[in-house]
Design a protein around this motif. Structure first.
Motif, PDB file in Angstrom:
ATOM      1  N   VAL A 165       0.832  -1.214   0.000  1.00 33.76           N
ATOM      2  CA  VAL A 165       0.000   0.000   0.000  1.00 33.76           C
ATOM      3  C   VAL A 165       0.862   1.258   0.000  1.00 33.76           C
ATOM      4  CG1 VAL A 165      -2.027  -1.091   1.004  1.00 33.76           C
ATOM      5  CG2 VAL A 165      -0.283  -0.166   2.527  1.00 33.76           C
ATOM      6  N   ILE A 166       1.995   1.244   0.694  1.00 36.26           N
ATOM      7  CA  ILE A 166       2.867   2.421   0.705  1.00 36.26           C
ATOM      8  C   ILE A 166       3.467   2.657  -0.676  1.00 36.26           C
ATOM      9  CG2 ILE A 166       5.028   3.372   1.622  1.00 36.26           C
ATOM     10  CD1 ILE A 166       4.366   1.917   4.271  1.00 36.26           C
ATOM     11  N   ALA A 167       3.990   1.590  -1.299  1.00 33.93           N
ATOM     12  CA  ALA A 167       4.565   1.730  -2.637  1.00 33.93           C
ATOM     13  C   ALA A 167       3.498   2.121  -3.652  1.00 33.93           C
ATOM     14  CB  ALA A 167       5.246   0.428  -3.059  1.00 33.93           C
ATOM     15  N   GLY A 168       2.270   1.607  -3.475  1.00 37.57           N
ATOM     16  CA  GLY A 168       1.187   1.949  -4.392  1.00 37.57           C
ATOM     17  C   GLY A 168       0.833   3.428  -4.343  1.00 37.57           C
ATOM     18  N   VAL A 169       0.733   3.980  -3.129  1.00 45.33           N
ATOM     19  CA  VAL A 169       0.417   5.406  -2.993  1.00 45.33           C
ATOM     20  C   VAL A 169       1.552   6.267  -3.541  1.00 45.33           C
ATOM     21  CG1 VAL A 169       0.085   7.261  -1.308  1.00 45.33           C
ATOM     22  CG2 VAL A 169      -1.192   5.127  -1.071  1.00 45.33           C
ATOM     23  N   LEU A 170       2.795   5.903  -3.220  1.00 46.11           N
ATOM     24  CA  LEU A 170       3.934   6.651  -3.745  1.00 46.11           C
ATOM     25  C   LEU A 170       3.976   6.599  -5.269  1.00 46.11           C
ATOM     26  CD1 LEU A 170       6.772   5.686  -1.219  1.00 46.11           C
ATOM     27  CD2 LEU A 170       5.628   7.906  -1.439  1.00 46.11           C
ATOM     28  N   ALA A 171       3.662   5.433  -5.846  1.00 43.50           N
ATOM     29  CA  ALA A 171       3.646   5.297  -7.302  1.00 43.50           C
ATOM     30  C   ALA A 171       2.571   6.188  -7.921  1.00 43.50           C
ATOM     31  CB  ALA A 171       3.414   3.837  -7.696  1.00 43.50           C
ATOM     32  N   SER A 172       1.421   6.306  -7.254  1.00 45.59           N
ATOM     33  CA  SER A 172       0.350   7.184  -7.763  1.00 45.59           C
ATOM     34  C   SER A 172       0.800   8.633  -7.789  1.00 45.59           C
ATOM     35  CB  SER A 172      -0.897   7.044  -6.884  1.00 45.59           C
ATOM     36  OG  SER A 172      -1.405   5.736  -6.932  1.00 45.59           O
ATOM     37  N   PHE A 173       1.435   9.077  -6.704  1.00 44.99           N
ATOM     38  CA  PHE A 173       1.939  10.455  -6.670  1.00 44.99           C
ATOM     39  C   PHE A 173       3.058  10.654  -7.689  1.00 44.99           C
ATOM     40  CE2 PHE A 173      -0.093  10.700  -2.444  1.00 44.99           C
ATOM     41  CZ  PHE A 173      -0.719  11.940  -2.567  1.00 44.99           C
ATOM     42  N   ALA A 174       3.917   9.639  -7.851  1.00 45.89           N
ATOM     43  CA  ALA A 174       5.007   9.750  -8.824  1.00 45.89           C
ATOM     44  C   ALA A 174       4.467   9.858 -10.244  1.00 45.89           C
ATOM     45  CB  ALA A 174       5.934   8.540  -8.705  1.00 45.89           C
ATOM     46  N   PHE A 175       3.344   9.182 -10.519  1.00 38.42           N
ATOM     47  CA  PHE A 175       2.730   9.253 -11.838  1.00 38.42           C
ATOM     48  C   PHE A 175       2.136  10.634 -12.087  1.00 38.42           C
ATOM     49  CE2 PHE A 175      -0.816   8.692 -14.796  1.00 38.42           C
ATOM     50  CZ  PHE A 175      -0.198   8.009 -15.830  1.00 38.42           C
ATOM     51  N   LEU A 176       1.505  11.204 -11.056  1.00 38.27           N
ATOM     52  CA  LEU A 176       0.867  12.520 -11.204  1.00 38.27           C
ATOM     53  C   LEU A 176       1.862  13.667 -11.137  1.00 38.27           C
ATOM     54  CD1 LEU A 176      -2.332  12.039  -8.980  1.00 38.27           C
ATOM     55  CD2 LEU A 176      -2.248  12.168 -11.476  1.00 38.27           C
ATOM     56  N   LEU A 177       2.930  13.483 -10.377  1.00 41.57           N
ATOM     57  CA  LEU A 177       3.904  14.562 -10.153  1.00 41.57           C
ATOM     58  C   LEU A 177       5.311  14.097 -10.523  1.00 41.57           C
ATOM     59  CD1 LEU A 177       2.545  15.570  -6.623  1.00 41.57           C
ATOM     60  CD2 LEU A 177       2.028  16.717  -8.788  1.00 41.57           C
ATOM     61  N   PRO A 178       5.541  13.783 -11.782  1.00 39.42           N
ATOM     62  CA  PRO A 178       6.852  13.249 -12.166  1.00 39.42           C
ATOM     63  C   PRO A 178       8.008  14.202 -11.881  1.00 39.42           C
ATOM     64  CG  PRO A 178       5.552  13.870 -14.103  1.00 39.42           C
ATOM     65  CD  PRO A 178       4.638  13.926 -12.931  1.00 39.42           C
ATOM     66  N   ARG A 222       6.668   1.105  -9.503  1.00 39.08           N
ATOM     67  CA  ARG A 222       5.655   0.158  -9.990  1.00 39.08           C
ATOM     68  C   ARG A 222       6.044  -1.302  -9.763  1.00 39.08           C
ATOM     69  NH1 ARG A 222       4.171  -3.075 -14.053  1.00 39.08           N
ATOM     70  NH2 ARG A 222       1.967  -3.122 -14.649  1.00 39.08           N
ATOM     71  N   PRO A 223       7.268  -1.743 -10.118  1.00 42.07           N
ATOM     72  CA  PRO A 223       7.598  -3.157  -9.855  1.00 42.07           C
ATOM     73  C   PRO A 223       7.636  -3.494  -8.370  1.00 42.07           C
ATOM     74  CG  PRO A 223       9.507  -1.968 -10.719  1.00 42.07           C
ATOM     75  CD  PRO A 223       8.325  -1.082 -10.898  1.00 42.07           C
ATOM     76  N   VAL A 224       8.018  -2.519  -7.533  1.00 41.63           N
ATOM     77  CA  VAL A 224       7.997  -2.762  -6.088  1.00 41.63           C
ATOM     78  C   VAL A 224       6.566  -3.008  -5.621  1.00 41.63           C
ATOM     79  CG1 VAL A 224       8.440  -1.749  -3.811  1.00 41.63           C
ATOM     80  CG2 VAL A 224      10.101  -1.435  -5.659  1.00 41.63           C
ATOM     81  N   HIS A 225       5.647  -2.152  -6.071  1.00 33.46           N
ATOM     82  CA  HIS A 225       4.242  -2.287  -5.692  1.00 33.46           C
ATOM     83  C   HIS A 225       3.650  -3.597  -6.223  1.00 33.46           C
ATOM     84  CE1 HIS A 225       0.015  -1.442  -5.133  1.00 33.46           C
ATOM     85  NE2 HIS A 225      -0.204  -1.455  -6.430  1.00 33.46           N
ATOM     86  N   ALA A 226       3.894  -3.896  -7.505  1.00 37.21           N
ATOM     87  CA  ALA A 226       3.315  -5.098  -8.112  1.00 37.21           C
ATOM     88  C   ALA A 226       3.859  -6.368  -7.457  1.00 37.21           C
ATOM     89  CB  ALA A 226       3.598  -5.101  -9.612  1.00 37.21           C
ATOM     90  N   ASN A 275      17.422  -6.125  -4.791  1.00 41.97           N
ATOM     91  CA  ASN A 275      17.768  -5.899  -6.197  1.00 41.97           C
ATOM     92  C   ASN A 275      17.037  -4.698  -6.771  1.00 41.97           C
ATOM     93  OD1 ASN A 275      19.476  -8.093  -7.882  1.00 41.97           O
ATOM     94  ND2 ASN A 275      18.587  -9.055  -6.070  1.00 41.97           N
ATOM     95  N   TYR A 276      15.774  -4.537  -6.399  1.00 41.82           N
ATOM     96  CA  TYR A 276      15.032  -3.367  -6.861  1.00 41.82           C
ATOM     97  C   TYR A 276      15.684  -2.082  -6.345  1.00 41.82           C
ATOM     98  CZ  TYR A 276      11.040  -6.231  -8.422  1.00 41.82           C
ATOM     99  OH  TYR A 276      10.224  -7.117  -9.092  1.00 41.82           O
ATOM    100  N   CYS A 277      16.139  -2.111  -5.101  1.00 41.85           N
ATOM    101  CA  CYS A 277      16.788  -0.928  -4.529  1.00 41.85           C
ATOM    102  C   CYS A 277      18.049  -0.544  -5.294  1.00 41.85           C
ATOM    103  CB  CYS A 277      17.133  -1.169  -3.061  1.00 41.85           C
ATOM    104  SG  CYS A 277      15.706  -1.285  -1.963  1.00 41.85           S
ATOM    105  N   PHE A 278      18.745  -1.536  -5.852  1.00 43.49           N
ATOM    106  CA  PHE A 278      19.977  -1.281  -6.604  1.00 43.49           C
ATOM    107  C   PHE A 278      19.730  -1.250  -8.115  1.00 43.49           C
ATOM    108  CE2 PHE A 278      21.649  -2.932  -2.568  1.00 43.49           C
ATOM    109  CZ  PHE A 278      22.599  -1.951  -2.286  1.00 43.49           C
ATOM    110  N   HIS A 279      18.440  -1.141  -8.488  1.00 40.97           N
ATOM    111  CA  HIS A 279      18.041  -0.992  -9.896  1.00 40.97           C
ATOM    112  C   HIS A 279      18.422  -2.190 -10.744  1.00 40.97           C
ATOM    113  CE1 HIS A 279      17.428   3.086  -8.532  1.00 40.97           C
ATOM    114  NE2 HIS A 279      18.718   3.253  -8.328  1.00 40.97           N
ATOM    115  N   HIS A 280      18.347  -3.375 -10.170  1.00 43.85           N
ATOM    116  CA  HIS A 280      18.603  -4.609 -10.908  1.00 43.85           C
ATOM    117  C   HIS A 280      17.260  -5.253 -11.250  1.00 43.85           C
ATOM    118  CE1 HIS A 280      22.706  -4.879  -8.644  1.00 43.85           C
ATOM    119  NE2 HIS A 280      22.721  -3.994  -9.626  1.00 43.85           N
ATOM    120  N   TYR A 281      16.918  -5.245 -12.528  1.00 44.38           N
ATOM    121  CA  TYR A 281      15.633  -5.772 -12.965  1.00 44.38           C
ATOM    122  C   TYR A 281      15.813  -6.927 -13.934  1.00 44.38           C
ATOM    123  CZ  TYR A 281      14.150  -1.299 -11.032  1.00 44.38           C
ATOM    124  OH  TYR A 281      13.951  -0.225 -10.204  1.00 44.38           O
TER     125      TYR A 281
END
Length: 426
Positions: free
Chosen positions: A20-33, A46-50, A90-96
């Motif tokens: 839920v925290i990552a989801g809300v942050l992702a919503s704000f990041a989408f609206l306020l890039p 988004r991948p963290v939330h999903a 891995n997500y924190c270090f941008h490894h996808y």
């Protein structure tokens, strides 16, 4: 010595908080890039939330199934938790890597597979004599999760990758069928709770309940058709897919309503908090059933497919149904109805706030989807930027409502974590 069961339960709740925290942050990041792109851009949140949502549902279901069945695998719990921690590191270090919903480096699927095999080795050793239907639901879910997980990894074979259409079809099909697998586990938990709360063991042997099991099995094998709706295929596949998935929800509503009608007033009061989680799930089953029925009408689907309405259906199912039923199971394990009245009042308020916030959240996504579908279908001359500006007000409402969902679920998680040392004997 570390109590692994307690740690596993806490780990599942932590995943819900992260979701839920990552989801809300992702919503704000989408609206306020402009504000988020240099710190936490949408494509990283988004991948963290999903992934957190995916692992919350699977981990929560496995935790409750293990607890109620009394079949625990220490190897599964340790390996599963460690691997998930490594995934988010891995997500924190941008490894996808990987594919949709599994966007971490692909080699991490190996320890996940090993962990699930450990779980299966313990859980599927043998069924109790005359096992009630929920054992069959759990067993089916555990087994088919393995099959769909392996199917999801077929993209590693070059034959699938040489055709984009082939790979996408298999990926979407596998992810759709995987939903059916964890639905089997969660449906089994709901039946177990209804039996435990009502004291009516016969509920798990009713013909209607067994019909739900076989319908759910048919559902997870065949209703994935609507997940590949916009991939070239026959219309009859789409019709069968929608028809099968819709009837499953109808039967769930009937079972829970039978339970509601037969439950005595005294038992309702004694299990009030757990009962409210179940009734909330019933509400969202009905709402998502109506939405899905409307989405299945070709004239409406023409406007809704691939819009925020699809997201609304997914969110309503994930938060309104799966999460509420899992929290009901967690609440029963922790015996939350014996907590002090003040704490129970906080839980009841949080459930109400979540229901109202999720309703606003859900309606905002539906309206955004309708506007987007209309502007893109009937007015193809509009640019994507124009369409997104038109739906921005509804996405802002959706984001604010998401904050309400985050706060409500956060309060529930914190209370559950505080009292996670308590465990009911089963």
């Amino acid at each position: 010595m570390i109590d692994l069961q307690r740690l596993f339960l806490r780990f599942a709740l932590a995943l819900l908080l992260l979701t839920v925290i990552a989801g809300v942050l992702a919503s704000f990041a989408f609206l306020l890039p402009a504000c988020f792109n240099t710190i936490l851009p949408f494509h990283e949140l988004r991948p963290v939330h999903a992934s957190a949502a995916l692992f919350w549902i699977i981990t929560g279901a496995a935790c409750c199934v293990s607890y109620f069945s009394g079949r625990h695998s220490k190897a599964f719990m340790v390996l599963w938790m460690v691997t998930i921690v490594v995934i988010f590191a891995n997500y924190c270090f941008h490894h996808y890597g990987g594919r949709e919903y599994w966007e971490f480096p692909a080699y991490l699927n190996l320890p996940l597979l090993a962990a699930w095999l450990c779980f299966m080795a313990v859980f599927l050793k043998r069924l109790p004599a005359g096992a009630p239907v929920y054992y069959w639901m759990w067993s089916t879910g555990v087994f088919f999760f393995l099959l769909t997980f392996l199917e999801q990894q077929l993209w590693h074979i070059s034959w699938f990758r040489v055709s984009f259409l082939r790979e996408v079809t298999v990926q979407w099909k596998a992810n759709g069928a995987m939903v059916g697998a964890w639905n089997q586990m969660i449906n089994g938990l709901s039946v177990y709770l209804l039996v435990a709360i009502s004291g009516d063991a016969g509920l798990a042997q009713k013909k209607k309940t067994w019909f739900l099991y076989f319908l759910g099995l048919f559902n997870l094998m065949f209703n994935w058709g609507h997940h590949v709706y916009n991939v070239p295929n026959s219309n009859w596949m789409r019709g069968v897919a929608y028809g099968v998935s819709m009837t499953e929800w109808v039967i769930i509503i009937l079972i829970i309503r039978d339970f509601s009608n037969s439950l005595s007033t005294g038992r309702k009061f004694r299990h009030l908090v757990v009962y409210r989680f179940i009734r909330t799930a019933e509400l969202w089953v009905a709402a998502n059933l109506l939405l899905a029925l409307l989405m299945s009408i070709p004239a409406i689907n023409r406007y809704t497919h691939g819009t925020h309405i699809t997201v609304a259906h997914a969110m309503g199912t994930t938060i309104g149904i799966n999460t509420m039923l899992l929290l009901a199971a967690f609440g029963y394990i922790l015996d939350v109805d014996s907590l002090p009245e003040r704490t129970r009042r906080w839980l009841r308020v949080a459930i109400s706030v979540n229901t109202v916030s999720l309703a606003v959240f859900w309606v905002a996504l539906i309206v955004a989807g309708l506007v987007k579908g209309y502007l893109m279908t009937d007015h193809p001359e509009n640019s994507f930027a124009v369409v997104m500006m038109a739906i921005r007000p509804y996405l802002e409402v959706f984001t604010v409502a998401g904050v309400g969902v985050m706060i409500a679920l956060g309060v529930i998680c914190i209370i559950f974590l505080k009292y996670s040392g308590r465990r009911r004997e089963v």
